[in-house]
Write a protein that holds these residues in place. Sequence first.
Motif, short mmCIF file in Angstrom:
data_model
loop_
_atom_site.label_atom_id
_atom_site.label_comp_id
_atom_site.label_asym_id
_atom_site.label_seq_id
_atom_site.Cartn_x
_atom_site.Cartn_y
_atom_site.Cartn_z
N LYS A 187 0.19 -1.17 0.06
CA LYS A 187 0.08 -0.01 -0.06
C LYS A 187 0.71 1.24 -0.11
O LYS A 187 2.10 1.15 0.36
CB LYS A 187 -1.02 0.45 0.97
N ILE A 188 0.35 2.25 -0.88
CA ILE A 188 1.06 3.74 -0.66
C ILE A 188 0.90 4.28 0.47
O ILE A 188 -0.28 4.23 1.82
CB ILE A 188 0.78 4.30 -1.49
N TYR A 189 2.34 4.29 1.92
CA TYR A 189 2.34 4.44 2.53
C TYR A 189 2.73 6.10 2.90
O TYR A 189 2.37 6.77 3.98
CB TYR A 189 3.22 3.56 3.49
N TRP A 190 3.18 7.31 2.01
CA TRP A 190 4.07 8.48 1.54
C TRP A 190 3.94 8.65 0.77
O TRP A 190 4.91 8.35 0.12
CB TRP A 190 4.71 8.17 2.83
N ARG A 191 3.34 10.05 0.21
CA ARG A 191 3.48 10.62 -0.55
C ARG A 191 4.46 12.51 -0.33
O ARG A 191 4.10 12.56 0.05
CB ARG A 191 2.70 11.32 -1.31
N SER A 248 7.25 11.14 -5.42
CA SER A 248 7.54 9.96 -4.45
C SER A 248 6.68 9.26 -3.91
O SER A 248 5.78 10.08 -3.75
CB SER A 248 9.33 9.85 -3.23
N GLN A 249 5.90 8.35 -4.54
CA GLN A 249 4.94 7.79 -3.44
C GLN A 249 5.19 5.87 -2.96
O GLN A 249 5.77 5.38 -4.06
CB GLN A 249 3.76 7.25 -5.31
N PHE A 250 5.31 6.08 -1.82
CA PHE A 250 6.49 4.83 -1.19
C PHE A 250 5.71 4.01 -1.35
O PHE A 250 4.41 4.08 -0.43
CB PHE A 250 7.47 5.57 -0.01
N PHE A 251 5.95 2.74 -1.29
CA PHE A 251 4.56 1.51 -1.09
C PHE A 251 5.03 0.80 -0.46
O PHE A 251 4.33 -0.95 -0.01
CB PHE A 251 4.41 0.85 -2.04
N GLY A 252 6.68 0.54 0.22
CA GLY A 252 7.25 -0.78 0.75
C GLY A 252 8.73 -0.57 0.59
O GLY A 252 9.53 -0.87 0.12
N GLY A 253 8.85 -0.42 1.67
CA GLY A 253 9.96 -0.64 2.23
C GLY A 253 10.89 0.46 2.05
O GLY A 253 11.87 0.19 1.73
N GLY A 254 10.21 1.42 1.72
CA GLY A 254 11.43 2.90 0.99
C GLY A 254 11.39 2.48 -0.28
O GLY A 254 11.97 3.67 -1.29
N LYS A 259 -3.46 8.06 -4.07
CA LYS A 259 -3.40 8.04 -3.11
C LYS A 259 -3.41 7.38 -1.72
O LYS A 259 -2.61 6.47 -1.78
CB LYS A 259 -4.49 9.12 -2.19
N THR A 260 -2.72 8.05 -0.80
CA THR A 260 -1.55 6.85 0.59
C THR A 260 -3.02 6.15 0.74
O THR A 260 -4.50 6.83 0.84
CB THR A 260 -1.59 7.88 1.88
#
Length: 231
Positions: A156-160, A176-182, A217-218
Amino acid sequence: MADIRRRGVAVLGVTGLVAPLTLALGTAPAQAASCTTQTGPYQKQVEKFLGRPVDGRQSSGDCQAIQAFQKKHGITPTIGYAGPVTWGVMDLMTRQRAVGSNPNKDGKCPVNKGRIACVNLTLQLSWIQDGKKLVYGPVPVRTGRNGYETRTGAKKIYWRHIDHVSTIYDVPMPYSQFFGGGQAFHSVGLSMWNPPGSHGCVNMTTTTAKKYWSLLKTGDDVFVYGRKPGT
């Protein structure tokens, strides 16, 4: 990896710097950047891809066409040699084009999640779907090189962060849209077929990254599957 600092918490990330196809370079003629006269092992295939006369023999015109392709996509050495890396990129392009507008034909990206961003590592393609409806794509992407593979599975996207900068490599990672372990979707200013690959992120053109930014989106789902050639 890229450090992500949010509310005083440091999260390790992985930033993508280069492109998608990690194949053995093989033995190429030891010449400078000028055109080589030697016939490569994939001469006929490369000639056909470039629309050149297919005779399996290197010519000045062949070399110039191959060299232009290599320069465009950051394939080195740029000497016009029809080697495995050059042909590998062309072959990947051909397989990507064959997908057409039905990237989830194999049904491997879940259709019961609503809106989801899918990443097919084998074909280096990504798209956004909503159930069975294709929302955007498919588009070529660059994923992790050997040793820095983009991790598979449901995420899941956890930070943008629209203006993120890698603190390890000191390079920009726009949209940047972070989705897993950076690991993140983000844009880069290089060809999508520039070997060998990223440091784990899913690299995109600016146009694609902007579209993903507007559509996702997050909390949205991401699903990564397959295996990138050469990893």
